[in-house]
Design an enzyme around this catalytic site. Structure first.
Site, PDB file in Angstrom:
ATOM      1  N   ASP A  45     -44.550 -32.620  62.522  1.00 45.03           N
ATOM      2  CA  ASP A  45     -45.248 -33.893  62.347  1.00 45.03           C
ATOM      3  C   ASP A  45     -46.564 -33.683  61.610  1.00 45.03           C
ATOM      4  O   ASP A  45     -47.508 -33.094  62.150  1.00 45.03           O
ATOM      5  CB  ASP A  45     -45.503 -34.525  63.720  1.00 45.03           C
ATOM      6  CG  ASP A  45     -46.058 -35.941  63.600  1.00 45.03           C
ATOM      7  OD1 ASP A  45     -46.204 -36.430  62.459  1.00 45.03           O
ATOM      8  OD2 ASP A  45     -46.353 -36.544  64.647  1.00 45.03           O
ATOM      9  N   TRP A 200     -58.392 -28.201  13.561  1.00 47.23           N
ATOM     10  CA  TRP A 200     -57.724 -27.171  12.757  1.00 47.23           C
ATOM     11  C   TRP A 200     -58.663 -25.979  12.582  1.00 47.23           C
ATOM     12  O   TRP A 200     -59.846 -26.121  12.271  1.00 47.23           O
ATOM     13  CB  TRP A 200     -57.329 -27.737  11.383  1.00 47.23           C
ATOM     14  CG  TRP A 200     -56.752 -26.693  10.488  1.00 47.23           C
ATOM     15  CD1 TRP A 200     -55.472 -26.224  10.467  1.00 47.23           C
ATOM     16  CD2 TRP A 200     -57.456 -25.944   9.476  1.00 47.23           C
ATOM     17  NE1 TRP A 200     -55.324 -25.241   9.513  1.00 47.23           N
ATOM     18  CE2 TRP A 200     -56.534 -25.047   8.886  1.00 47.23           C
ATOM     19  CE3 TRP A 200     -58.780 -25.944   9.017  1.00 47.23           C
ATOM     20  CZ2 TRP A 200     -56.875 -24.174   7.870  1.00 47.23           C
ATOM     21  CZ3 TRP A 200     -59.138 -25.063   8.003  1.00 47.23           C
ATOM     22  CH2 TRP A 200     -58.174 -24.190   7.437  1.00 47.23           C
ATOM     23  N   ASP A 367     -43.375 -16.417   2.841  1.00 45.80           N
ATOM     24  CA  ASP A 367     -43.927 -17.701   3.251  1.00 45.80           C
ATOM     25  C   ASP A 367     -43.596 -18.774   2.216  1.00 45.80           C
ATOM     26  O   ASP A 367     -42.634 -18.664   1.451  1.00 45.80           O
ATOM     27  CB  ASP A 367     -45.439 -17.557   3.478  1.00 45.80           C
ATOM     28  CG  ASP A 367     -45.982 -18.488   4.547  1.00 45.80           C
ATOM     29  OD1 ASP A 367     -46.164 -19.683   4.246  1.00 45.80           O
ATOM     30  OD2 ASP A 367     -46.234 -18.040   5.673  1.00 45.80           O
ATOM     31  N   ASP A 368     -44.370 -19.827   2.185  1.00 40.95           N
ATOM     32  CA  ASP A 368     -44.155 -21.018   1.364  1.00 40.95           C
ATOM     33  C   ASP A 368     -43.993 -20.659  -0.117  1.00 40.95           C
ATOM     34  O   ASP A 368     -44.618 -19.723  -0.622  1.00 40.95           O
ATOM     35  CB  ASP A 368     -45.360 -21.946   1.563  1.00 40.95           C
ATOM     36  CG  ASP A 368     -45.119 -23.357   1.060  1.00 40.95           C
ATOM     37  OD1 ASP A 368     -44.060 -23.617   0.477  1.00 40.95           O
ATOM     38  OD2 ASP A 368     -46.008 -24.188   1.267  1.00 40.95           O
ATOM     39  N   LYS A 477     -40.241 -18.501  10.397  1.00 45.62           N
ATOM     40  CA  LYS A 477     -41.521 -19.151  10.686  1.00 45.62           C
ATOM     41  C   LYS A 477     -41.334 -20.638  10.404  1.00 45.62           C
ATOM     42  O   LYS A 477     -41.139 -21.046   9.269  1.00 45.62           O
ATOM     43  CB  LYS A 477     -42.645 -18.585   9.824  1.00 45.62           C
ATOM     44  CG  LYS A 477     -44.002 -19.233  10.101  1.00 45.62           C
ATOM     45  CD  LYS A 477     -45.098 -18.621   9.245  1.00 45.62           C
ATOM     46  CE  LYS A 477     -46.443 -19.298   9.504  1.00 45.62           C
ATOM     47  NZ  LYS A 477     -47.517 -18.723   8.658  1.00 45.62           N
ATOM     48  N   TRP A 478     -41.405 -21.447  11.469  1.00 43.92           N
ATOM     49  CA  TRP A 478     -41.142 -22.890  11.401  1.00 43.92           C
ATOM     50  C   TRP A 478     -42.486 -23.606  11.382  1.00 43.92           C
ATOM     51  O   TRP A 478     -43.171 -23.663  12.382  1.00 43.92           O
ATOM     52  CB  TRP A 478     -40.322 -23.291  12.609  1.00 43.92           C
ATOM     53  CG  TRP A 478     -39.923 -24.732  12.725  1.00 43.92           C
ATOM     54  CD1 TRP A 478     -40.678 -25.832  12.487  1.00 43.92           C
ATOM     55  CD2 TRP A 478     -38.646 -25.217  13.155  1.00 43.92           C
ATOM     56  NE1 TRP A 478     -39.967 -26.974  12.730  1.00 43.92           N
ATOM     57  CE2 TRP A 478     -38.714 -26.627  13.144  1.00 43.92           C
ATOM     58  CE3 TRP A 478     -37.465 -24.596  13.556  1.00 43.92           C
ATOM     59  CZ2 TRP A 478     -37.630 -27.419  13.531  1.00 43.92           C
ATOM     60  CZ3 TRP A 478     -36.398 -25.388  13.932  1.00 43.92           C
ATOM     61  CH2 TRP A 478     -36.474 -26.784  13.914  1.00 43.92           C
ATOM     62  N   ASP A 479     -42.841 -24.169  10.237  1.00 41.85           N
ATOM     63  CA  ASP A 479     -44.153 -24.790  10.075  1.00 41.85           C
ATOM     64  C   ASP A 479     -44.051 -26.306  10.160  1.00 41.85           C
ATOM     65  O   ASP A 479     -42.978 -26.896  10.016  1.00 41.85           O
ATOM     66  CB  ASP A 479     -44.764 -24.382   8.733  1.00 41.85           C
ATOM     67  CG  ASP A 479     -46.273 -24.260   8.789  1.00 41.85           C
ATOM     68  OD1 ASP A 479     -46.890 -24.856   9.690  1.00 41.85           O
ATOM     69  OD2 ASP A 479     -46.845 -23.573   7.915  1.00 41.85           O
ATOM     70  N   CYS A 527     -45.075 -22.853  14.186  1.00 41.91           N
ATOM     71  CA  CYS A 527     -46.356 -23.009  13.507  1.00 41.91           C
ATOM     72  C   CYS A 527     -46.516 -24.491  13.201  1.00 41.91           C
ATOM     73  O   CYS A 527     -45.550 -25.171  12.873  1.00 41.91           O
ATOM     74  CB  CYS A 527     -46.395 -22.191  12.218  1.00 41.91           C
ATOM     75  SG  CYS A 527     -47.961 -22.306  11.307  1.00 41.91           S
ATOM     76  N   ASP A 549     -54.449 -21.112  12.060  1.00 40.65           N
ATOM     77  CA  ASP A 549     -54.557 -20.688  10.663  1.00 40.65           C
ATOM     78  C   ASP A 549     -55.826 -19.882  10.425  1.00 40.65           C
ATOM     79  O   ASP A 549     -55.979 -19.263   9.367  1.00 40.65           O
ATOM     80  CB  ASP A 549     -54.556 -21.906   9.737  1.00 40.65           C
ATOM     81  CG  ASP A 549     -53.145 -22.372   9.403  1.00 40.65           C
ATOM     82  OD1 ASP A 549     -52.189 -21.602   9.638  1.00 40.65           O
ATOM     83  OD2 ASP A 549     -52.993 -23.499   8.906  1.00 40.65           O
TER      84      ASP A 549
END
Length: 743
Positions: A45, A200, A367-368, A477-479, A527, A549
């Protein structure tokens, strides 16, 4: 671990070795909160914990009874409008315009283990004995909406995972305008609030303030968890610090718009809410449909902030992150972005990779700039086909050349975005999020694809899967380089536009799930223009994330320190970059850049060919050190010792599970003259083990190092005959301690 229910008092007690969570069915059949904190003995209780008494100017539920009002009652899932004036956990808009609900307890079930949340990331168990789950079934008798509250208590540690599921079992459609994952009413407000905020390139900076009457909150309305605020807050007692005292951490396993809020009423009761932000949220629930909220994880610790963090680290490292990379030390990589940006050829990339291979780097990441007509950020996004002018052999050919030299190959994508100058946009201009009749904002010259639409996700999946099938790609790498604006889907009717933000995130999760399931050997790193989506939801799919970054070593002290309050070191992407740094233009020693980066996944963002022979030798030594100690650094027990938010010195350390090894990182931002002698008290060592300092050879017992401290005095502490190596601004040291078994 146990979940006990007393049928007479209608009280639930969830407990394990560390915590107790107690709740009860209230007189109006809603669920009430009685206690959350350190483990206490079970008793039949606990009803004495429910305090009710008449108060002036209080609205009461039962005619003739002035003692029971929800205004002064702690609840499990509060509803606004029937004597409770606080912000609600749930709000259901009905056809007649009413927003009132009356969710009454009907029944409950207790199951071993932990159920999956369909379409959503969540913590999990591998064996049923690891956890138990309580599901409370409540129902609103007017609308027929059923509310299921899920509570999972794990076998060990102060962990409670919660979520809610709403099912429309009525005859008319309703709209959910608020559906939080967690509502926790606390009996007082004697707490300090910790949040992790920034922007950022300066993410997750620690902010601290006392709770006061009124509302304190952090929130994201950007479509992503954001650089600005993290879906994680802490309440701690004012006397608590890193090593002692009561602390509660609240973490949302979600990557979209969120709200984390503490409301203190004028009787000093605190209500914590955590979940999808109600701003702009409106989910239509037709008869027979259901809605599942994301999971909220609460951790209680009576061993201070480090105790809380270590619990989150163990849970998220072992029972949130998944896949073959969950327990594996991460490969040391080099990324070409800051070395070349968009200006590269295939041969130039191979040249960078070859030098990196000589130094011991294991993974080269492109990268890009490799796809479509991508020679700047104005074109190409959405066209995930290699540009033959840059890569004559395509991704398959480049990957083969990298593999042939004995390295793994990784590739950058930004699958959620599109440039208007792209074949994808020209073929499907209606696939972006934009409001008809209004201009569409852009960020970095790109637009957000409508991932609430299955055909859009299917298209992107097809392009990505084709590359991963044809080329030897070991890492992605997924941005995601912009937040969502003009959040409107052409595929949904007007009364479902409030669903787009959440449906978008479900689309992101769907794409991640399909890719990680089909290509389980690929290491995914998330990312979002750095740390804009560094959250537990993404950690479920990608076991590591690019923390920011900003790769400057001095800035990274605060970023990584703040990140560590919730997230394990194995999830923190941290690299050595060029000097002067490309974000803050600061020049820091190569040694310090590596000494900061090694408390994470570790890699390089530069062209090693451009370093001096001496620097290249240093890089080889750094990589050799990381290979020797990375399992300890990424999976050991982490302690924060001295905060960059409080002074000129930052210190942290990692201890192996068996306490035989430790690595201490010590960092001094600015130099001084004739400074005091310094030492730092270590943590987590075995007091009876004798440890040898691998640099000096000195021997010290664990109790010495934890109570007297590790001496860190150097030439700054006294007269210097000259400025030698290792002195000046931005200096750092790593202390490696190993158990000496000869004593």
């Amino acid at each position: 671990m146990s979940i006990q229910f007393n049928e007479q008092t209608r009280t639930f007690h969830l407990f394990n070795d560390s915590i107790s969570y107690i709740m009860t069915v209230l007189p109006n059949h809603h669920m009430g909160q009685l206690y959350f904190g350190r483990r206490i003995h079970h008793r039949d209780d606990f009803s004495y914990l429910l305090e009710m008494s008449p108060r002036p100017m209080t609205s009461c539920l039962f005619e003739g009874d002035r003692s029971f009002s929800l205004e002064h009652t702690k609840q499990e899932y509060g509803v606004y409008g029937t004597t409770d004036y606080r912000r609600p956990a749930v709000e259901v808009l009905q056809k007649n315009g009413s927003r009132l609900s009356d969710f009454c307890y009907q029944s409950h079930t207790v199951t071993a283990g932990k159920p999956r949340l369909e379409g959503l990331p969540a913590t999990y168990t591998e064996e049923d004995h690891e956890a138990e789950t309580l599901t409370l079934r409540l129902e609103d008798p007017v609308t027929g909406v059923v509310l299921k509250l899920l509570y999972t208590i794990f076998e060990k540690g102060g962990i409670l995972a919660r979520s809610a599921r709403l099912e429309n079992q009525g005859r008319e459609a309703v709209h959910l305008t608020t559906a939080m994952s967690l509502c926790l009413d606390l009996p007082d407000c004697d707490y300090e609030w910790l949040q992790f905020s920034g922007a950022w390139a300066r993410e997750r900076h620690l902010k601290v303030r006392r709770l006061e009457q009124g509302i304190q909150a952090v929130e994201s309305l950007r479509g992503n968890s954001s650089h600005q605020h993290n879906p994680f807050i802490v309440l701690k007692r004012p006397c608590a610090d890193e090593f002692q005292g009561e602390v509660m951490g609240f973490s949302l396993v979600y990557s979209g718009n969120f709200l984390a809020q503490a409301e203190v009423d004028t009787h000093d009761t605190t209500r914590v809410l955590l979940g999808i932000s109600p701003m702009g949220f409106d989910w239509k629930l037709e008869p027979g449909e259901s809605f599942q909220t994301p999971e909220a994880v609460t951790v209680y610790s009576d061993k201070g902030l480090n105790g809380m963090s270590q619990t989150f680290h163990r849970l998220y490292r072992k029972r949130l992150a998944r896949g073959c990379w969950r327990d594996r030390p991460r490969p040391i990589l080099i990324n070409n972005w800051e070395a070349t940006y968009f200006d590269f050829t295939e041969d130039r990339l191979v040249e960078i990779a070859a030098k990196a291979k000589e130094s011991g780097v294991e993974l080269f990441v492109l990268d890009d700039g490799w796809f479509g007509k991508r020679s700047s950020d104005h074109a190409g996004l959405g066209d995930w086909v290699a540009n033959p002018r840059r890569l004559a052999g395509g991704i398959t050919g480049l990957a083969r050349r990298i593999e042939d030299m004995g390295m793994k190959f990784g590739l950058w994508f930004e699958p959620e975005m599109v440039n208007k100058d792209s074949d994808l946009y020209r073929a499907h201009p209606d696939w972006i999020l934009e409001t008809p009749g209004r201009s569409a904002s852009h960020g970095r010259n790109q637009y957000v694809l409508d991932f609430s639409r299955k055909e859009v996700v299917d298209c992107i999946y097809g392009m990505m899967a084709k590359i991963l099938e044809e080329a030897k790609v070991s890492y992605i790498k997924w941005d995601m380089n912009r937040s969502i604006t003009e959040c409107y889907s052409r595929a949904l009717p007007a009364d479902r536009q409030g669903e787009v933000f959440h449906r978008y995130i479900l689309g992101v999760y769907d794409l991640y799930e399909r890719l990680t399931s089909r290509f389980p050997q690929v290491l995914f790193e998330s990312c979002a223009s750095g740390g804009g989506r560094f959250d537990p939801g993404i950690l479920y799919y990608a076991p590591q994330g690019w923390a920011s970054d900003d790769s400057d070593a001095v800035e990274r002290l605060k970023i990584q320190y703040g990140t560590s309050y919730c997230y394990p070191l194995s999830s923190i992407g941290s690299h050595v970059s060029v000097a002067p740094n490309h974000q803050v233009f600061r020049s820091t020693p190569l040694k310090t850049r590596a000494n900061v980066a090694c408390f994470g996944t570790f890699g390089y963002e530069l062209d090693l060919n451009r370093l001096s022979p001496k620097e290249q030798d240093m890089v080889r030594e750094q990589i050799a050190f990381m290979k020797e100690y990375r399992e300890l650094l990424q999976f050991g027990t982490f302690y924060r010792l001295a905060s960059p938010f409080e002074g000129n010195i930052t210190c942290w350390m990692v201890v192996s599970e068996d306490q035989t090894q430790a690595v201490v990182g010590w960092y001094r931002v600015l130099s001084g003259v004739n400074m005091p002698y310094t030492r730092v008290r270590l943590q987590g060592l075995n007091p009876d083990f004798c440890y040898r300092n691998q640099e000096t050879g000195a021997l010290h017992y664990g109790d010495e190092l934890m109570n007297l401290g590790l001496i860190t005095s150097d030439g700054q502490s006294g007269q210097m005959d000259g400025a030698g190596e290792g002195y000046g601004d931005f200096m750092s040291r790593l202390y490696v301690l190993k158990r000496d078994t000869s004593r």
